[in-house]
Structures are given as C-alpha cells and as structure tokens.
Design a protein around this motif. Structure first.
Motif, short mmCIF file in Angstrom:
data_model
loop_
_atom_site.label_atom_id
_atom_site.label_comp_id
_atom_site.label_asym_id
_atom_site.label_seq_id
_atom_site.Cartn_x
_atom_site.Cartn_y
_atom_site.Cartn_z
N ASP A 107 -67.31 -10.59 -28.89
CA ASP A 107 -67.68 -12.18 -29.09
C ASP A 107 -67.44 -12.38 -30.42
N GLU A 108 -67.94 -11.50 -31.45
CA GLU A 108 -67.92 -11.54 -32.74
C GLU A 108 -66.25 -11.69 -33.26
N PRO A 109 -65.93 -12.90 -33.83
CA PRO A 109 -64.69 -12.99 -34.38
C PRO A 109 -64.26 -12.08 -35.50
N LEU A 110 -63.16 -11.47 -35.10
CA LEU A 110 -62.66 -10.53 -36.06
C LEU A 110 -62.32 -10.91 -37.57
N GLY A 111 -63.05 -10.57 -38.65
CA GLY A 111 -62.90 -11.00 -39.73
C GLY A 111 -62.26 -10.30 -40.83
N ILE A 112 -61.15 -11.35 -41.58
CA ILE A 112 -60.37 -10.76 -42.69
C ILE A 112 -61.24 -11.07 -43.77
N LEU A 113 -61.25 -10.30 -44.87
CA LEU A 113 -62.11 -10.61 -45.98
C LEU A 113 -61.26 -10.27 -47.13
N THR A 114 -61.05 -11.30 -47.98
CA THR A 114 -60.25 -11.29 -49.30
C THR A 114 -60.64 -11.69 -50.43
N HIS A 115 -60.25 -11.60 -51.63
CA HIS A 115 -60.74 -12.17 -52.90
C HIS A 115 -59.66 -12.37 -53.69
N HIS A 116 -59.21 -13.87 -53.65
CA HIS A 116 -57.91 -14.26 -53.93
C HIS A 116 -57.88 -14.01 -55.74
N LEU A 117 -58.93 -14.16 -56.42
CA LEU A 117 -58.81 -13.95 -57.86
C LEU A 117 -58.33 -12.53 -58.23
N VAL A 118 -58.35 -11.53 -57.51
CA VAL A 118 -57.86 -10.38 -58.03
C VAL A 118 -56.92 -9.73 -57.05
N HIS A 119 -56.05 -10.58 -56.39
CA HIS A 119 -54.84 -10.04 -55.50
C HIS A 119 -53.77 -9.74 -56.37
N ASP A 120 -53.15 -8.75 -56.25
CA ASP A 120 -51.73 -8.64 -56.91
C ASP A 120 -50.54 -8.89 -55.64
N GLU A 121 -49.48 -8.85 -56.08
CA GLU A 121 -48.55 -9.19 -55.20
C GLU A 121 -48.29 -8.49 -53.89
N ALA A 122 -48.67 -7.21 -53.76
CA ALA A 122 -48.82 -6.42 -52.90
C ALA A 122 -49.85 -6.86 -51.69
N ILE A 123 -50.97 -7.16 -52.33
CA ILE A 123 -52.33 -7.81 -51.49
C ILE A 123 -51.83 -9.06 -50.94
N TRP A 124 -51.23 -10.05 -51.69
CA TRP A 124 -50.79 -11.30 -51.00
C TRP A 124 -49.80 -11.01 -49.97
N ALA A 125 -48.85 -10.26 -50.13
CA ALA A 125 -47.65 -10.00 -49.05
C ALA A 125 -48.60 -9.35 -47.82
N PHE A 126 -49.19 -8.42 -47.92
CA PHE A 126 -49.79 -7.54 -46.76
C PHE A 126 -50.65 -8.67 -46.13
#
Length: 253
Positions: A208-227
């Motif tokens: 019942d708990e939504p599955l949560g994605i956690l990101t930190h946009h200020l420190v993303h490199d291209e690989a993190i954005w793409a993934f």
C-alpha cells in the motif's frame, strides 16, 4: 548505457498474473533555487507523466524556486528539514533531526512556516528530514505542527509514523554516495528494485506504500539522468501507476 531490465520485467509479469497493482512516486531533494538542473528535472517529469515531490530546504529557498513551482504543476514542494545542517555527534552519521537538541521542534516548525509563507496552498506538508534520519521523539509532534506525512528511506514498518502522520518512504536511490557520487552499477539497482517488488508481492513489505524513487538533481551526471529516465519508463511501462500525493486522499491523513 546497457541495462538488463529482464529481471524487473519478469517480476512485473508475475504481478500481472496475480492482478497486483503498484503505485509509484518520485521525491527529489535539496532544492533552494531555480537552476538548469531543476529545468531538466521538470522536463523529465513532464515527459514521463510522473510528478516530482521536491524537497525544499526552507532556510535558503528563494523566489525563483517559488515561481518555478507555480509555473509547473508537476513540481510539488515539500519540506526538507530547516537548513540541511548536520547536528549529529562527531562519531555518528550526519543528521539534522536525528538527535535530541534544544531547537529540534522549533526547526521543524520553522521549516513548514517559512515554506507556507512562500508557496501557500501549493506546499504539501510532508516532512523530509535531511539524510533521511529523524529522532523518534520528534514524530508525535509533527502532526501538531501541520505536517501530514513523514518521508525517509527504506520500506516503512507501518502506515503511520505517529498519530495523524502518514509514513511514505522512498526505496530506490541511483547515486553511489559511498563512492563519492556517480551512478550505482545499473544491474545492482535493477536487482534492488526487483527484490523490493518481490517482497511486496509475497506480502513481506507493505504494497500500500507507493514505491519511491529518490533523486538529487543538483548532483546528477549524465549517467544518472539517463538511468533515471529509463527506470521511470520501465516502471510505468511495467504497469506502475504514477502518484501525485496531493491527489491521494487515501494515503495522507
């Protein structure tokens, strides 16, 4: 980047066979101002159809961030502590609200008061403690300050963190913090997500708990954005339902 999504896709097949459904939400931390990284986050949210619950650091939030959120309904401001300051003892992991101190409750209150003053009714009163650590003694106080939910990391133990305070955590973080940044090995992340879904399907954790994605946009490199983009697409294509916590009356008290 080559990612083997097959284990996750196979797990989704089992979910469909059992007529199970998965709710998906997205939290992104550490916002204070409008930046090109926030613009990119917003474009990804809009393209994917998955809203971003943006954890804003109250002490440093500025007018440009308020304007950005007002112009983009898919960006939902929530409360990220007070100043993102570490108050943990020197021999313990970083935390702003993880230990008892004189200003603990005052700082939690200052956070919601300042962001309500900036964002008004657009603010969603979810308390997100920096570093995902919070002292248990603070939890019974949060609802009285106006908070509706608490969000940290890992599967929740119960739907409520305290009376009147929902627990809605995150579960997937693509950043390799222990290595100083960069993307965790993609197949390892896929394994974590698959294991999370398997545990939910078998009733070992709370679906019942939504599955949560956690990101930190200020420190993303291209690989993190793409993934991150690929992960969101794979989850939604697999059948997950995008969640906007503002519209989820059954989730928040």
């Amino acid at each position: 980047m080559k990612v083997d999504w097959q284990p996750l896709e196979q797990e989704f097949q089992r979910w469909r066979q059992q007529n199970l459904s998965l709710k998906l939400w997205w939290r992104d931390d550490d916002a204070v101002t409008q930046t090109k990284e926030l613009d990119r986050l917003t474009r990804l949210s809009d393209a994917s159809g998955l809203p971003v619950h943006l954890a804003v650091i109250p002490k440093f939030a500025d007018a440009s961030l308020v304007r950005h959120c007002a112009e983009h309904s898919e960006i939902i401001p929530i409360v990220h502590g007070w100043a993102h300051a570490n108050h943990a003892p020197a021999d313990q992991k970083k935390a702003e609200f993880g230990h008892q101190r004189a200003d603990l409750i005052n700082d939690a209150e200052r956070g919601i008061v300042r962001l309500r003053g900036l964002f008004g009714d657009d603010l969603l009163p979810v308390f997100t403690p920096p570093w995902n650590r919070v002292d248990a003694g603070l939890l019974p106080q949060l609802a009285g300050l106006g908070y509706k939910a608490l969000s940290t990391f890992t599967p929740r133990r119960a739907p409520l963190a305290a009376r009147g305070l929902a627990q809605i955590n995150t579960h997937i973080d693509p950043i390799h913090w222990k290595a100083g940044g960069g993307l965790v090995e993609p197949d390892d992340i896929v394994a974590v997500v698959t294991a999370n879904l398997t545990a939910r399907r078998k009733g070992k954790t709370d679906n019942d708990e939504p599955l949560g994605i956690l990101t930190h946009h200020l420190v993303h490199d291209e690989a993190i954005w793409a993934f991150t983009e690929s992960l969101i697409k794979t989850l939604l294509d697999g059948g997950a339902d995008a969640v906007d916590l503002r519209k989820s009356g059954a989730i928040l008290p």
